[in-house]
Scaffold this motif. Sequence first.
Motif, mmCIF file in Angstrom:
data_model
loop_
_atom_site.group_PDB
_atom_site.id
_atom_site.type_symbol
_atom_site.label_atom_id
_atom_site.label_comp_id
_atom_site.label_asym_id
_atom_site.label_seq_id
_atom_site.Cartn_x
_atom_site.Cartn_y
_atom_site.Cartn_z
ATOM 1 N N PHE A 156 -10.860 -21.774 2.949
ATOM 2 C CA PHE A 156 -12.131 -21.717 3.683
ATOM 3 C C PHE A 156 -11.831 -21.404 5.135
ATOM 4 O O PHE A 156 -11.122 -22.129 5.812
ATOM 5 C CB PHE A 156 -12.858 -23.058 3.563
ATOM 6 N N LYS A 157 -12.389 -20.283 5.597
ATOM 7 C CA LYS A 157 -12.176 -19.881 6.977
ATOM 8 C C LYS A 157 -13.187 -20.617 7.851
ATOM 9 O O LYS A 157 -14.367 -20.281 7.873
ATOM 10 C CB LYS A 157 -12.406 -18.363 7.055
ATOM 11 N N GLY A 158 -12.744 -21.657 8.540
ATOM 12 C CA GLY A 158 -13.630 -22.379 9.458
ATOM 13 C C GLY A 158 -13.726 -21.644 10.777
ATOM 14 O O GLY A 158 -13.178 -20.554 10.944
ATOM 15 N N ASN A 159 -14.429 -22.247 11.737
ATOM 16 C CA ASN A 159 -14.582 -21.589 13.035
ATOM 17 C C ASN A 159 -13.282 -21.591 13.830
ATOM 18 O O ASN A 159 -13.019 -20.679 14.611
ATOM 19 C CB ASN A 159 -15.691 -22.267 13.838
ATOM 20 N N ASN A 160 -12.470 -22.625 13.629
ATOM 21 C CA ASN A 160 -11.244 -22.741 14.422
ATOM 22 C C ASN A 160 -9.973 -22.627 13.596
ATOM 23 O O ASN A 160 -8.933 -22.282 14.121
ATOM 24 C CB ASN A 160 -11.230 -24.088 15.158
ATOM 25 N N ALA A 161 -10.054 -22.912 12.311
ATOM 26 C CA ALA A 161 -8.848 -22.914 11.477
ATOM 27 C C ALA A 161 -9.232 -22.641 10.025
ATOM 28 O O ALA A 161 -10.407 -22.687 9.674
ATOM 29 C CB ALA A 161 -8.151 -24.268 11.586
ATOM 30 N N ASP A 162 -8.226 -22.352 9.217
ATOM 31 C CA ASP A 162 -8.442 -22.206 7.779
ATOM 32 C C ASP A 162 -8.138 -23.537 7.092
ATOM 33 O O ASP A 162 -7.216 -24.251 7.489
ATOM 34 C CB ASP A 162 -7.516 -21.131 7.199
ATOM 35 N N CYS A 221 -9.346 -30.461 5.975
ATOM 36 C CA CYS A 221 -9.923 -30.626 7.325
ATOM 37 C C CYS A 221 -9.967 -32.112 7.725
ATOM 38 O O CYS A 221 -9.896 -33.004 6.886
ATOM 39 C CB CYS A 221 -11.319 -30.005 7.388
ATOM 40 N N ASP A 222 -10.119 -32.357 9.028
ATOM 41 C CA ASP A 222 -10.162 -33.731 9.550
ATOM 42 C C ASP A 222 -11.362 -34.505 9.013
ATOM 43 O O ASP A 222 -11.251 -35.694 8.711
ATOM 44 C CB ASP A 222 -10.247 -33.714 11.082
ATOM 45 N N GLY A 223 -12.494 -33.802 8.922
ATOM 46 C CA GLY A 223 -13.707 -34.471 8.443
ATOM 47 C C GLY A 223 -13.504 -35.066 7.065
ATOM 48 O O GLY A 223 -13.869 -36.219 6.807
ATOM 49 N N PHE A 224 -12.883 -34.288 6.162
ATOM 50 C CA PHE A 224 -12.674 -34.809 4.815
ATOM 51 C C PHE A 224 -11.680 -35.965 4.828
ATOM 52 O O PHE A 224 -11.858 -36.959 4.126
ATOM 53 C CB PHE A 224 -12.198 -33.718 3.841
ATOM 54 N N GLN A 225 -10.627 -35.842 5.641
ATOM 55 C CA GLN A 225 -9.624 -36.905 5.703
ATOM 56 C C GLN A 225 -10.256 -38.215 6.194
ATOM 57 O O GLN A 225 -9.892 -39.293 5.736
ATOM 58 C CB GLN A 225 -8.448 -36.493 6.617
ATOM 59 N N SER A 226 -11.254 -38.127 7.100
ATOM 60 C CA SER A 226 -11.905 -39.332 7.630
ATOM 61 C C SER A 226 -13.007 -39.856 6.718
ATOM 62 O O SER A 226 -13.175 -41.063 6.584
ATOM 63 C CB SER A 226 -12.546 -39.050 8.992
ATOM 64 N N HIS A 283 -17.306 -27.973 4.321
ATOM 65 C CA HIS A 283 -16.690 -26.913 3.504
ATOM 66 C C HIS A 283 -16.966 -27.168 2.021
ATOM 67 O O HIS A 283 -17.353 -26.264 1.284
ATOM 68 C CB HIS A 283 -15.181 -26.842 3.795
ATOM 69 N N ILE A 284 -16.751 -28.396 1.601
ATOM 70 C CA ILE A 284 -17.040 -28.746 0.201
ATOM 71 C C ILE A 284 -18.554 -28.725 -0.039
ATOM 72 O O ILE A 284 -19.015 -28.248 -1.081
ATOM 73 C CB ILE A 284 -16.418 -30.114 -0.155
ATOM 74 N N MET A 285 -19.328 -29.179 0.939
ATOM 75 C CA MET A 285 -20.793 -29.127 0.803
ATOM 76 C C MET A 285 -21.273 -27.685 0.620
ATOM 77 O O MET A 285 -22.252 -27.427 -0.088
ATOM 78 C CB MET A 285 -21.471 -29.768 2.022
ATOM 79 N N TYR A 329 -22.952 -21.747 6.432
ATOM 80 C CA TYR A 329 -21.749 -21.222 5.757
ATOM 81 C C TYR A 329 -22.103 -20.593 4.398
ATOM 82 O O TYR A 329 -21.470 -19.626 3.973
ATOM 83 C CB TYR A 329 -20.725 -22.335 5.511
ATOM 84 N N ALA A 330 -23.100 -21.153 3.725
ATOM 85 C CA ALA A 330 -23.467 -20.640 2.400
ATOM 86 C C ALA A 330 -23.981 -19.205 2.478
ATOM 87 O O ALA A 330 -23.995 -18.482 1.484
ATOM 88 C CB ALA A 330 -24.502 -21.559 1.737
ATOM 89 N N GLU A 331 -24.403 -18.797 3.677
ATOM 90 C CA GLU A 331 -24.839 -17.410 3.894
ATOM 91 C C GLU A 331 -23.671 -16.524 4.314
ATOM 92 O O GLU A 331 -23.844 -15.326 4.519
ATOM 93 C CB GLU A 331 -25.910 -17.351 4.990
#
Length: 165
Positions: free
Chosen positions: A31-37, A51-56, A62-64, A97-99
């Motif tokens: 998943f290509k995020g805004n700052n990192a993959d 990603c950090d969000g998932f780890q926390s 991204h999964i959503m 992101y879905a778009e």
Amino acid sequence: MDYGMISQIEKARRYAEEPQRITFNALTATFKGNNADYNITLDENGWNCTCDGFQSHGICPHIMTLERLFKPMLKRPPLPYASGQNVVSDVEKASRYAEEKDRIQFQSFKVTFQGTNNDHTVVYDQGQWDCDSVSFKLRGVCSHTMAMERLLKGMVQPMPAHVTE
Ligand SMILES: [Zn+2]
Ligand SMILES: [Zn+2]
């Protein structure tokens, strides 16, 4: 004229309109995020994202996003929102992101495909396609792989030269 092939193409078109026939058993995607993959996986243990969000929080935009795009093919409840998660921001990101499907690239997946008569297993791995159907053994392509290509257009490497239009 290969009428068998024509019938496979017609079936693939119809199947692509019926994504509920498909169940993702496993997948890996970038998943290509805004700052990192980020690397996303789904397996028998559930979802993971680097990603950090998932780890926390055990959930992330991204999964959503994948849950939004592939809802009928996941056959699992969406991840629950977590306390501490910025739900408003994550929902907004996932809908944007879905778009933007070019952010997603599948590395591999394994699906169960409910065909007209039997269930089939379709496997994709780094651009290599496989299906356990007779048609695939005969032609190296089948209605199931072609339907998956349609549904995941731009997110998988297409099969080598065959006519799908
Ligand atoms: Zn993530
Ligand atoms: Zn097949």
